[in-house]
Design an enzyme around this catalytic site. Structure first.
Site, PDB file in Angstrom:
ATOM      1  CB  CYS A 171      -2.890   3.733  -5.751  1.00 14.14           C
ATOM      2  SG  CYS A 171      -4.268   3.025  -4.846  1.00 14.14           S
ATOM      3  CB  THR A 180      -2.077   5.199   1.517  1.00 19.96           C
ATOM      4  OG1 THR A 180      -2.611   5.391   0.210  1.00 19.96           O
ATOM      5  CG2 THR A 180      -2.606   6.243   2.460  1.00 19.96           C
ATOM      6  CB  CYS A 203      -0.877  -0.019   1.243  1.00 16.53           C
ATOM      7  SG  CYS A 203      -1.987   1.373   1.361  1.00 16.53           S
TER       8      CYS A 203
END
Ligand code: DGL
Length: 276
Positions: A193, A81, A79
């Site tokens: 992403c 993020t 991920c």
């Protein structure tokens, strides 16, 4: 004397949601024998619009689960993020205290290295709110090659459209996000992403530019890492076993995960202590 065979360990793949299943698929294609466990935090996806504290704590909980309950030697924090928010702190402060022999690998630096190797100087990037505002790609690039430019666009609608069968609206939304990047004359775009992996062909066809997609980057970089780190690689089992775990389970998640993995897979629901 009875010699007990040491229990083999696994490679973990952690993501906020189902995008990580596409990264797991790509890893499986490159490394067919590795024992692998995927954990998607479907209870909390999307991470991209959350606070740093929430992303850090959710990520830590999942990483801890993979180390303690699934006996992972290495975890890919697939991920972006989570990599932007939690990786450095976990690697530098938490891991040495709790699991000094184990490793957490992120996806940001490998993606930047790959982009540099492709000889591109004017790059675009699509990412979640958190990834873009964190400026992690700009900061890491600055350390490696300050002559390359990255123009970023945050794309908060993409994950919900992907997670909720919204592909029919995708072209319009992508055009909106890509326009400022195309206006800057970018040579290539980074899909930063896990979820955007499923958009790579659409972006290539529609905008006729190079697309750097992490399913094509992470497995190659991982293989290279394993070759350079036999002390970790040899601990991971080689029976090609796959395990798929999620923190919230619905029939829709099972359907989507099977589609992303390219065959029917069974998702299991795991519980872990939920702290923010
Ligand atoms: N998987 C996340 C990433 O790679 C995006 C999805 C989310 O917002 O949780 O950044």
């Amino acid at each position: 004397m009875i010699f007990q065979k040491a229990k083999t360990m696994k490679l973990g793949v952690f993501d906020s949601g189902l995008g990580g299943v596409m990264i797991s698929r790509a890893i499986r294609d490159h490394l067919p024998d590795l024992d692998m466990v995927y954990l998607g935090d479907t209870l909390h996806v999307p991470y991209g619009n959350r606070s740093e504290k929430a992303i850090h704590n959710y990520s830590k909980n999942c990483i801890e689960y993979l180390f303690t309950q699934e006996n992972c030697q290495i975890i890919i924090m697939a991920c972006n993020t989570a990599s932007a928010s939690a990786l450095r702190k976990l690697q530098q402060e938490w891991l040495p205290k709790h699991f000094p022999e184990r490793r957490i690998l992120g996806v940001v630096v490998p993606t930047i290295e790959y982009s540099i190797d492709r000889g591109v100087e004017n790059l675009g990037l699509l990412g979640t709110n958190y990834t873009v505002h964190s400026k992690v790609y700009l900061q890491e690039l600055q350390k490696i090659n300050p002559n390359i430019t990255i123009h970023q666009v945050n794309t908060p609608l993409l994950v919900p459209l992907i997670e909720h069968d919204g592909m029919q609206w995708m072209d319009e939304v992508l055009d909106h996000y890509m326009k400022p990047l195309m206006d800057k004359g970018i040579e290539a775009v980074i899909l930063s992403c896990t979820h955007y992996t499923c958009l790579k062909d659409r972006v290539r066809d529609r905008y006729n530019i190079e697309v750097f997609s992490q399913d094509e980057i992470v497995p190659v970089k991982l293989k290279d890492y394993l070759n350079r780190h036999p002390e970790s690689e040899t601990k991971i089992g080689k029976s090609g076993a796959d395990t798929f775990l999620v923190t919230d389970l619905t029939p829709e998640y099972t359907r989507q995960a099977s589609r992303y993995f390219g065959k029917d897979i069974e998702l299991s629901h795991v519980l872990y202590k939920d702290t923010v």
